[in-house]
Design a protein around this motif. Structure first.
Motif, PDB file in Angstrom:
ATOM      1  N   TRP A   1      -6.102  16.190  -6.976  1.00  0.00           N
ATOM      2  CA  TRP A   1      -4.627  16.156  -6.599  1.00  0.00           C
ATOM      3  C   TRP A   1      -4.344  15.717  -5.430  1.00  0.00           C
ATOM      4  N   GLY A   2      -3.498  14.742  -5.054  1.00  0.00           N
ATOM      5  CA  GLY A   2      -3.352  14.349  -3.786  1.00  0.00           C
ATOM      6  C   GLY A   2      -1.595  14.161  -3.429  1.00  0.00           C
ATOM      7  N   ALA A   3      -1.294  14.637  -2.210  1.00  0.00           N
ATOM      8  CA  ALA A   3       0.017  14.276  -1.733  1.00  0.00           C
ATOM      9  C   ALA A   3       0.231  13.779  -0.467  1.00  0.00           C
ATOM     10  N   TYR A   4       1.184  12.372  -0.336  1.00  0.00           N
ATOM     11  CA  TYR A   4       1.206  11.905   0.984  1.00  0.00           C
ATOM     12  C   TYR A   4       0.114  11.266   1.105  1.00  0.00           C
ATOM     13  N   LEU A   5      -0.466  10.718   0.026  1.00  0.00           N
ATOM     14  CA  LEU A   5      -1.778   9.950   0.512  1.00  0.00           C
ATOM     15  C   LEU A   5      -1.744   8.890   1.524  1.00  0.00           C
ATOM     16  N   GLY A   6      -2.607   8.722   2.253  1.00  0.00           N
ATOM     17  CA  GLY A   6      -2.601   7.678   3.386  1.00  0.00           C
ATOM     18  C   GLY A   6      -1.614   7.871   4.341  1.00  0.00           C
TER      19      GLY A   6
ATOM     20  N   GLY B   1       3.057   0.488  -2.493  1.00  0.00           N
ATOM     21  CA  GLY B   1       1.710   0.468  -3.139  1.00  0.00           C
ATOM     22  C   GLY B   1       1.503  -1.039  -3.870  1.00  0.00           C
ATOM     23  N   ASP B   2       1.298  -0.973  -5.218  1.00  0.00           N
ATOM     24  CA  ASP B   2       1.175  -2.416  -5.773  1.00  0.00           C
ATOM     25  C   ASP B   2       2.539  -2.763  -6.523  1.00  0.00           C
ATOM     26  N   PRO B   3       3.037  -3.893  -6.550  1.00  0.00           N
ATOM     27  CA  PRO B   3       3.949  -4.210  -7.202  1.00  0.00           C
ATOM     28  C   PRO B   3       3.973  -3.981  -8.881  1.00  0.00           C
ATOM     29  N   ALA B   4       2.425  -4.068  -9.376  1.00  0.00           N
ATOM     30  CA  ALA B   4       2.502  -3.926 -10.724  1.00  0.00           C
ATOM     31  C   ALA B   4       2.477  -2.665 -11.558  1.00  0.00           C
ATOM     32  N   LEU B   5       2.331  -1.429 -10.569  1.00  0.00           N
ATOM     33  CA  LEU B   5       2.353  -0.305 -11.250  1.00  0.00           C
ATOM     34  C   LEU B   5       3.515   0.591 -10.902  1.00  0.00           C
ATOM     35  N   TYR B   6       4.171   0.956 -11.872  1.00  0.00           N
ATOM     36  CA  TYR B   6       5.307   1.785 -11.884  1.00  0.00           C
ATOM     37  C   TYR B   6       6.488   1.341 -10.744  1.00  0.00           C
TER      38      TYR B   6
ATOM     39  N   GLY C   1       0.800  -1.063  -0.068  1.00  0.00           N
ATOM     40  CA  GLY C   1       0.007  -0.040   0.074  1.00  0.00           C
ATOM     41  C   GLY C   1       0.708   1.513   0.033  1.00  0.00           C
ATOM     42  N   PRO C   2       0.173   2.554  -0.080  1.00  0.00           N
ATOM     43  CA  PRO C   2       1.078   3.600  -0.330  1.00  0.00           C
ATOM     44  C   PRO C   2       1.144   4.614   0.877  1.00  0.00           C
ATOM     45  N   GLY C   3       0.966   4.164   1.912  1.00  0.00           N
ATOM     46  CA  GLY C   3       0.942   5.160   2.831  1.00  0.00           C
ATOM     47  C   GLY C   3       1.383   4.568   4.601  1.00  0.00           C
TER      48      GLY C   3
ATOM     49  N   SER D   1      -2.695   0.651  -4.547  1.00  0.00           N
ATOM     50  CA  SER D   1      -1.925   1.719  -5.191  1.00  0.00           C
ATOM     51  C   SER D   1      -2.300   2.915  -4.659  1.00  0.00           C
ATOM     52  N   ALA D   2      -1.508   3.907  -4.942  1.00  0.00           N
ATOM     53  CA  ALA D   2      -1.956   5.362  -4.682  1.00  0.00           C
ATOM     54  C   ALA D   2      -3.119   5.753  -5.525  1.00  0.00           C
ATOM     55  N   VAL D   3      -3.030   5.246  -6.448  1.00  0.00           N
ATOM     56  CA  VAL D   3      -4.330   5.755  -7.637  1.00  0.00           C
ATOM     57  C   VAL D   3      -5.615   5.319  -6.903  1.00  0.00           C
TER      58      VAL D   3
ATOM     59  N   ILE E   1       8.518  14.766  -1.536  1.00  0.00           N
ATOM     60  CA  ILE E   1       7.164  14.711  -1.907  1.00  0.00           C
ATOM     61  C   ILE E   1       6.717  13.423  -2.643  1.00  0.00           C
ATOM     62  N   MET E   2       5.524  13.078  -2.444  1.00  0.00           N
ATOM     63  CA  MET E   2       5.163  11.919  -3.286  1.00  0.00           C
ATOM     64  C   MET E   2       3.636  12.308  -3.781  1.00  0.00           C
ATOM     65  N   ASP E   3       3.347  12.749  -4.947  1.00  0.00           N
ATOM     66  CA  ASP E   3       2.136  13.241  -5.467  1.00  0.00           C
ATOM     67  C   ASP E   3       1.473  12.586  -6.669  1.00  0.00           C
ATOM     68  N   ALA E   4       0.254  12.669  -6.828  1.00  0.00           N
ATOM     69  CA  ALA E   4      -0.389  11.882  -8.075  1.00  0.00           C
ATOM     70  C   ALA E   4      -1.845  12.842  -8.166  1.00  0.00           C
TER      71      ALA E   4
ATOM     72  N   VAL F   1      -1.940  10.778 -13.335  1.00  0.00           N
ATOM     73  CA  VAL F   1      -0.547  11.237 -13.593  1.00  0.00           C
ATOM     74  C   VAL F   1       0.415  10.914 -12.337  1.00  0.00           C
ATOM     75  N   MET F   2       1.220  10.130 -12.498  1.00  0.00           N
ATOM     76  CA  MET F   2       2.400   9.633 -11.214  1.00  0.00           C
ATOM     77  C   MET F   2       3.588  10.022 -11.761  1.00  0.00           C
ATOM     78  N   LEU F   3       4.596  10.129 -10.885  1.00  0.00           N
ATOM     79  CA  LEU F   3       6.231  10.237 -10.989  1.00  0.00           C
ATOM     80  C   LEU F   3       6.104  11.655 -11.759  1.00  0.00           C
ATOM     81  N   ASP F   4       5.589  12.745 -11.477  1.00  0.00           N
ATOM     82  CA  ASP F   4       5.639  14.170 -11.884  1.00  0.00           C
ATOM     83  C   ASP F   4       6.286  14.927 -11.005  1.00  0.00           C
TER      84      ASP F   4
HETATM   85  C1  LIG Z   1       7.544   4.640  -8.265  1.00  0.00           C
HETATM   86  S1  LIG Z   1       5.889   4.867  -8.378  1.00  0.00           S
HETATM   87  C2  LIG Z   1       5.163   3.523  -7.229  1.00  0.00           C
HETATM   88  C3  LIG Z   1       3.704   3.549  -7.547  1.00  0.00           C
HETATM   89  C4  LIG Z   1       3.189   2.205  -6.529  1.00  0.00           C
HETATM   90  N1  LIG Z   1       3.779   1.113  -6.800  1.00  0.00           N
HETATM   91  C5  LIG Z   1       1.662   2.365  -6.490  1.00  0.00           C
HETATM   92  O1  LIG Z   1       1.078   1.226  -6.651  1.00  0.00           O
HETATM   93  O2  LIG Z   1       1.200   3.167  -6.007  1.00  0.00           O
HETATM   94  C6  LIG Z   1       5.919   6.490  -7.068  1.00  0.00           C
HETATM   95  C7  LIG Z   1       4.841   7.525  -7.746  1.00  0.00           C
HETATM   96  O3  LIG Z   1       3.684   6.902  -7.071  1.00  0.00           O
HETATM   97  C8  LIG Z   1       2.829   7.832  -6.508  1.00  0.00           C
HETATM   98  N2  LIG Z   1       2.478   7.764  -5.275  1.00  0.00           N
HETATM   99  C9  LIG Z   1       2.938   6.648  -4.492  1.00  0.00           C
HETATM  100  N3  LIG Z   1       2.633   6.839  -3.332  1.00  0.00           N
HETATM  101  C10 LIG Z   1       2.149   7.976  -2.989  1.00  0.00           C
HETATM  102  C11 LIG Z   1       1.279   8.518  -1.837  1.00  0.00           C
HETATM  103  N4  LIG Z   1       1.213   7.996  -0.527  1.00  0.00           N
HETATM  104  N5  LIG Z   1       0.887   9.642  -2.123  1.00  0.00           N
HETATM  105  C12 LIG Z   1       0.863  10.360  -3.340  1.00  0.00           C
HETATM  106  N6  LIG Z   1       1.513   9.782  -4.452  1.00  0.00           N
HETATM  107  C13 LIG Z   1       2.010   8.573  -4.293  1.00  0.00           C
HETATM  108  C14 LIG Z   1       3.441   9.161  -6.806  1.00  0.00           C
HETATM  109  O4  LIG Z   1       3.003   9.486  -8.126  1.00  0.00           O
HETATM  110  C15 LIG Z   1       4.820   8.579  -7.114  1.00  0.00           C
HETATM  111  O5  LIG Z   1       5.526   9.545  -7.616  1.00  0.00           O
END
Ligand SMILES: C[S@@+](CC[C@H](N)C(=O)[O-])C[C@H]1O[C@@H](n2cnc3c(N)ncnc32)[C@H](O)[C@@H]1O
Length: 253
Positions: free
Chosen positions: A203-208, A112-117, A10-12, A143-145, A240-243, A183-186
């Motif tokens: 838009w969301g940052a530091y989700l979770g 997050g999820d191993p299948a996504l980026y 998970g992402p948080g 995933s973050a999505v 920061i991590m945002d999507a 959009v991720m990784l921006d």
């Molecule tokens: C290398 S990818 C990994 C994605 C991960 N495998 C997933 O399933 O969410 C990293 C990108 O995921 C997004 N991301 C991951 N965790 C996040 C979070 N807690 N809040 C916002 N964006 C996140 C951002 O866009 C970040 O640049």
């Protein structure tokens, strides 16, 4: 044959762990914790919290793997990533051989999820292609999505419509939004550089996480605010991590 469990965490934080993920953590003899450097110390701490909270035996073994920095992209983005993956693969090979017996079972805690980026799966495939006797099993994660849409209280897709998941780099090349996009990784605030007409952004940052930030609205109206909030947050935390989801105005479905 060595076996590797790729556990989506998970992402948080620990609350996103599934029952399958917790079971897998307890099956592994060794936990591998990739470390991407000082700015991501907080993410390493989350992985460690997950191990402390969910692994039943207190003397579990974990091994940190330092991930080399990726070189700045040259003219050939794929080549840069390929070189970087080769360096990581060499490091993984050494650590897996040193830390696991031939028939041992280890686990990677994947954000997050191993299948996504995420490149862990590709790197293990690379080791297999090079002849290493290693198998893997994927345990899906949230995933973050999914957290992004849940927090904003929206569905990912509109009725009968598709959604493309892409990166900031790809969005920059598109220049304008012709379909709904996640959009991720921006790292470049690309949302502020595209044609904003008729686009809504979620838009969301530091989700979770404790510092989660959410902003939604017409892109033309909230773009500057997102940039300001994003820069302040990155400055305060050091990373920061945002999507975000970009949705075109339309029929209201
Ligand atoms: C290398 S990818 C990994 C994605 C991960 N495998 C997933 O399933 O969410 C990293 C990108 O995921 C997004 N991301 C991951 N965790 C996040 C979070 N807690 N809040 C916002 N964006 C996140 C951002 O866009 C970040 O640049």
């Amino acid at each position: 044959m060595r076996k590797i469990l790729l556990i989506g965490i998970g992402p948080g934080g620990p609350d996103f762990m599934t029952v399958q993920a917790i079971d897998a953590l307890n099956r592994a003899q060794v936990l591998f914790l990739p470390d991407k450097g000082a700015e991501k110390a907080e993410l390493r701490e989350i992985r460690e919290q997950i191990c402390r909270r969910f692994i039943a035996k207190p003397d579990y073994r974990s091994v940190t793997i330092e991930i080399p920095q990726r070189a700045a992209a040259t003219h050939d983005y794929r080549e840069t990533v390929d070189d970087w993956h080769a360096q990581i693969a060499a490091r993984y090979r050494r650590v897996l051989i040193d830390a696991l017996p031939d028939d041992g079972c280890g686990a990677f805690l994947v954000w997050g999820d191993p299948a996504l980026y995420d490149s862990t799966l590709r790197i293990l495939d690379r080791l297999r292609a090079e002849g290493m006797d290693v198998a893997y099993e994927i345990i899906p994660g949230i995933s973050a999505v999914q957290v992004l849409t849940a927090r904003h209280g929206i569905a990912l897709n509109r009725i009968g419509e598709s959604v493309t998941i892409t990166t900031g780099r790809k969005l920059a090349a598109m220049g304008k939004v012709t379909e709904d996009l996640v959009v991720m990784l921006d790292g470049d605030e690309t949302f502020a550089k595209i044609d904003a007409a008729d686009i809504t952004i979620y838009w969301g940052a530091y989700l979770g996480m404790a510092d989660e930030i959410l902003i939604a609205g017409k892109l033309a109206e909230v773009s500057a605010e997102i940039q300001r909030v994003r820069r302040e947050a990155r400055e305060a935390k050091g990373w920061i991590m945002d999507a975000y989801l970009l949705r075109r105005a339309d029929d209201g479905s």
